[in-house]
Design a protein around this motif. Structure first.
Motif, PDB file in Angstrom:
ATOM      1  N   TYR A   1       0.828  -1.200   0.000  1.00  0.00           N
ATOM      2  CA  TYR A   1       0.000   0.000   0.000  1.00  0.00           C
ATOM      3  C   TYR A   1       0.862   1.248   0.000  1.00  0.00           C
ATOM      4  O   TYR A   1       2.040   1.216   0.370  1.00  0.00           O
ATOM      5  N   ALA A   2       0.246   2.355  -0.386  1.00  0.00           N
ATOM      6  CA  ALA A   2       0.883   3.668  -0.313  1.00  0.00           C
ATOM      7  C   ALA A   2       1.162   3.994   1.145  1.00  0.00           C
ATOM      8  O   ALA A   2       0.660   3.306   2.047  1.00  0.00           O
ATOM      9  N   PRO A   3       1.933   5.050   1.423  1.00  0.00           N
ATOM     10  CA  PRO A   3       2.161   5.429   2.821  1.00  0.00           C
ATOM     11  C   PRO A   3       0.843   5.562   3.576  1.00  0.00           C
ATOM     12  O   PRO A   3      -0.181   5.959   3.016  1.00  0.00           O
ATOM     13  N   ASP A   4       0.882   5.217   4.840  1.00  0.00           N
ATOM     14  CA  ASP A   4      -0.341   5.144   5.637  1.00  0.00           C
ATOM     15  C   ASP A   4      -1.044   6.489   5.813  1.00  0.00           C
ATOM     16  O   ASP A   4      -2.230   6.527   6.102  1.00  0.00           O
TER      17      ASP A   4
ATOM     18  N   LEU B   1      -1.800   8.556   3.523  1.00  0.00           N
ATOM     19  CA  LEU B   1      -2.600   8.868   2.339  1.00  0.00           C
ATOM     20  C   LEU B   1      -3.738   7.872   2.202  1.00  0.00           C
ATOM     21  O   LEU B   1      -3.513   6.657   2.255  1.00  0.00           O
ATOM     22  N   ARG B   2      -4.945   8.375   2.013  1.00  0.00           N
ATOM     23  CA  ARG B   2      -6.115   7.528   1.791  1.00  0.00           C
ATOM     24  C   ARG B   2      -6.815   7.967   0.509  1.00  0.00           C
ATOM     25  O   ARG B   2      -6.664   9.096   0.050  1.00  0.00           O
ATOM     26  N   GLY B   3      -7.590   7.055  -0.042  1.00  0.00           N
ATOM     27  CA  GLY B   3      -8.448   7.381  -1.166  1.00  0.00           C
ATOM     28  C   GLY B   3      -9.855   7.630  -0.655  1.00  0.00           C
ATOM     29  O   GLY B   3     -10.262   7.066   0.365  1.00  0.00           O
TER      30      GLY B   3
ATOM     31  N   TRP C   1      -4.129  14.810   2.892  1.00  0.00           N
ATOM     32  CA  TRP C   1      -4.116  14.521   1.460  1.00  0.00           C
ATOM     33  C   TRP C   1      -4.935  13.275   1.162  1.00  0.00           C
ATOM     34  O   TRP C   1      -4.910  12.312   1.927  1.00  0.00           O
ATOM     35  N   ARG C   2      -5.661  13.316   0.038  1.00  0.00           N
ATOM     36  CA  ARG C   2      -6.496  12.195  -0.390  1.00  0.00           C
ATOM     37  C   ARG C   2      -6.400  12.020  -1.903  1.00  0.00           C
ATOM     38  O   ARG C   2      -6.213  12.997  -2.629  1.00  0.00           O
ATOM     39  N   LEU C   3      -6.575  10.798  -2.351  1.00  0.00           N
ATOM     40  CA  LEU C   3      -6.778  10.558  -3.774  1.00  0.00           C
ATOM     41  C   LEU C   3      -8.266  10.651  -4.034  1.00  0.00           C
ATOM     42  O   LEU C   3      -9.066  10.030  -3.321  1.00  0.00           O
TER      43      LEU C   3
ATOM     44  N   PRO D   1     -12.817   6.272   3.792  1.00  0.00           N
ATOM     45  CA  PRO D   1     -11.411   6.411   3.400  1.00  0.00           C
ATOM     46  C   PRO D   1     -10.760   5.021   3.304  1.00  0.00           C
ATOM     47  O   PRO D   1     -10.891   4.211   4.209  1.00  0.00           O
ATOM     48  N   TRP D   2     -10.102   4.758   2.189  1.00  0.00           N
ATOM     49  CA  TRP D   2      -9.540   3.433   1.947  1.00  0.00           C
ATOM     50  C   TRP D   2      -8.044   3.513   1.663  1.00  0.00           C
ATOM     51  O   TRP D   2      -7.534   4.525   1.212  1.00  0.00           O
TER      52      TRP D   2
END
Length: 155
Positions: free
Chosen positions: A6-9, A11-13, A42-44, A128-129
């Motif tokens: 996973y991406a750094p913790d 950051l969430r989508g 920050w979010r995607l 948030p995922w």
């Protein structure tokens, strides 16, 4: 079997329905209406599946004007953005904080929207995922200037 990367913790989508995702990414919509506040960070920005599209929103003149000329995207990451805060709409006296704001809920304030040149396919989820590492890497390839905003990623 190896565990997924996973991406750094930090950051969430977040998944929103279309046409709202395109309004955020392409149209200057900087308030997201939600039943609960969201944590800053920050979010995607991800758009959900086509079957979840908010078809009623297409009749809203502001939405129709905003999305004109843009292709709606589904099951894909469209942008990186920053949540700067949330506030309860019921405590606003007088004028609303934005033409996008609705009454009776929380307004999530969005800023620093960085639109991807090409949407990145991704399934998304409710709430948030965690972002799969390959999706995060594709985002950084398209928006290399984010490495200066996300110094934790350049290792």
């Amino acid at each position: 079997m190896t565990a997924p990367l996973y991406a750094p913790d930090w950051l969430r989508g977040i998944t929103v329905k279309e046409p709202w995702g395109t309004c955020i990414a392409r149209g200057g919509k900087r308030v997201e209406n939600r039943p609960k506040p969201w944590a800053p960070g920050w979010r995607l920005l991800h758009c959900g599946a086509e079957k979840s599209m908010d078809r009623a929103a297409l009749r809203d003149p502001l939405v129709a004007h905003t999305i004109r000329g843009h292709q709606l995207q589904f099951s894909a990451v469209l942008a990186v953005m920053r949540i700067t805060g949330s506030h309860d709409s019921r405590t606003e006296a007088g004028e609303s904080c934005s033409e996008w704001a609705q009454r009776d809920g929380f307004h999530v304030d969005l800023d620093d929207v960085h639109v991807l040149p090409l949407p990145v396919p991704c399934p998304g989820a409710l709430g948030p995922w965690r972002v799969p590492r390959p999706v995060f890497e594709q985002v950084l390839l398209q928006l290399p200037h984010l490495n200066t905003l996300f110094p934790e990623t350049s290792s």
